[in-house]
Design a protein around this motif. Structure first.
Motif, short mmCIF file in Angstrom:
data_model
loop_
_atom_site.label_atom_id
_atom_site.label_comp_id
_atom_site.label_asym_id
_atom_site.label_seq_id
_atom_site.Cartn_x
_atom_site.Cartn_y
_atom_site.Cartn_z
N GLY A 118 0.81 -1.21 0.00
CA GLY A 118 0.00 0.00 0.00
C GLY A 118 0.84 1.26 0.00
N ILE A 119 0.19 2.40 0.23
CA ILE A 119 0.83 3.70 0.15
C ILE A 119 1.77 3.93 1.34
CG2 ILE A 119 -0.92 5.01 1.43
CD1 ILE A 119 -0.72 7.14 -0.82
N TRP A 120 2.76 4.80 1.12
CA TRP A 120 3.76 5.19 2.12
C TRP A 120 4.57 4.01 2.64
CZ3 TRP A 120 3.13 9.46 0.26
CH2 TRP A 120 1.98 10.24 0.37
N ASP A 121 4.75 2.99 1.83
CA ASP A 121 5.49 1.81 2.29
C ASP A 121 6.26 1.20 1.13
OD1 ASP A 121 6.33 -0.26 4.09
OD2 ASP A 121 4.47 0.04 5.20
N ASN A 122 6.74 -0.02 1.33
CA ASN A 122 7.44 -0.73 0.27
C ASN A 122 7.11 -2.22 0.37
OD1 ASN A 122 9.20 -1.94 2.26
ND2 ASN A 122 10.37 -0.03 2.28
N HIS A 123 7.75 -3.03 -0.45
CA HIS A 123 7.40 -4.44 -0.53
C HIS A 123 7.61 -5.20 0.77
CE1 HIS A 123 11.79 -4.83 -1.04
NE2 HIS A 123 11.64 -6.11 -0.72
#
Length: 310
Positions: A96-101
């Protein structure tokens, strides 16, 4: 007198223009400029299992860095972790948003235990992927298709499913609205918004100092994002995408989600023309189903995937 009035009008116009310009830039900064997740942000994870999942991905001995290039020449990154035994089954897990894998490590752990290869992309602008703006699923749907084709080039017999959370969930649904290879057998959409325009309006209401009327704020958002990112927020429309989908889809949402209205999930489910299932996790906030009620969550997911051939 007329000259003085002209100067006053010019001053008022300049002030209004400056205010609109400043507010538009403010909207763009908070809505469309990616913010990178840092190691220090791990302490802010809403559950320790999410943090443990991040460490699982970072430290996995078989993790490999993979890259593809998009048609608009953006270099995208993903972590690939193969299952212990050779298999043609693949999960593409979308954050999702503001994050990474790495936020999706908790899901990768489960799928690897099931003997499924896991590909965890960084959406454009996040993690190690290039990109200067957030696409909310618009460009990202084509990026995920690039990753689907990457898997099929390596393994023409691949059986693939998508599992997305929040913005990654909307990306999943936008992807299934496109013509997909037969290798894509299923999709799981956890906490998706029905339309980006509605989600912007809902999120804007929660901002402190949201003094500009919502219709004006949405209009300015639409204009500035079109000018600077090149797409229309009205075209980010998962509820229209699912009408075109043929991919069996499981819709999941928490009934205590205050970030994305749970009613959006039921609307998406009703609109979908594909084979579909629905699961509301009681007492779960935004993308919290996997930690609030993991037994129910995974029973529903596993049952759905079994029916889809996984």
């Amino acid at each position: 007198m007329s000259k003085k009035n002209g100067l006053v009008k010019l001053g008022v116009f300049a002030a209004l223009f400056g205010g609109v310009y400043a507010f538009s830039n403010y909207i763009y900064k908070i809505s469309s400029v990616p913010k990178q997740h840092t190691d220090e942000d791990d302490v802010r994870d809403f559950d320790s299992s999410i943090t443990d999942g991040r460490k699982f991905i970072r430290n996995h001995p078989d993790r490999q860095d993979m890259y593809v290039e998009t048609v608009d020449h953006i270099k995208l990154h993903a972590s690939y972790i193969p299952a212990k035994d050779e298999t043609h089954k693949y999960a593409i897990i979308i954050h999702g948003i503001w994050d990474n894998h790495e936020a999706n490590g908790v899901y990768a752990q489960h799928y690897l235990d099931m003997g499924i290869n896991c590909l965890l992309p960084d959406l454009r602008g996040f993690g190690r992927s290039e990109g200067k703006y957030i696409g909310y699923g618009y460009d990202d749907r084509f990026d995920i298709i690039e990753w689907i084709n990457w898997i099929i080039r390596r393994d023409p017999a691949a059986k693939i499913f998508l599992h997305g959370m929040s913005m990654g969930s909307a990306t999943t649904l936008m992807t299934t609205g496109e013509p997909l290879p037969e290798n894509v057998k299923a999709a799981i959409a956890d906490s998706a918004y029905a339309t980006l325009r509605e989600q912007f309006a809902h999120t804007y209401k929660m901002f402190k100092g949201s003094f500009v009327p919502i219709p004006i704020a949405l209009f300015l958002s639409r204009v500035i994002i079109k000018l600077r990112s090149g797409y229309d927020i009205n075209d980010v429309n998962p509820i229209e995408a699912v009408k075109n989908s043929k991919t069996p889809t499981l819709f999941i949402h928490g009934d205590d989600d205050t970030f994305i209205d749970p009613h959006m999930c039921s609307r998406l489910y009703e609109a979908a023309n594909c084979p579909k299932q629905y699961c509301m996790i009681l007492g779960a906030g935004h993308i919290e189903g996997v930690v609030k009620d993991p037994v129910n969550y995974w029973n529903k997911v596993d049952s759905f995937l079994t029916k889809a051939g996984f």
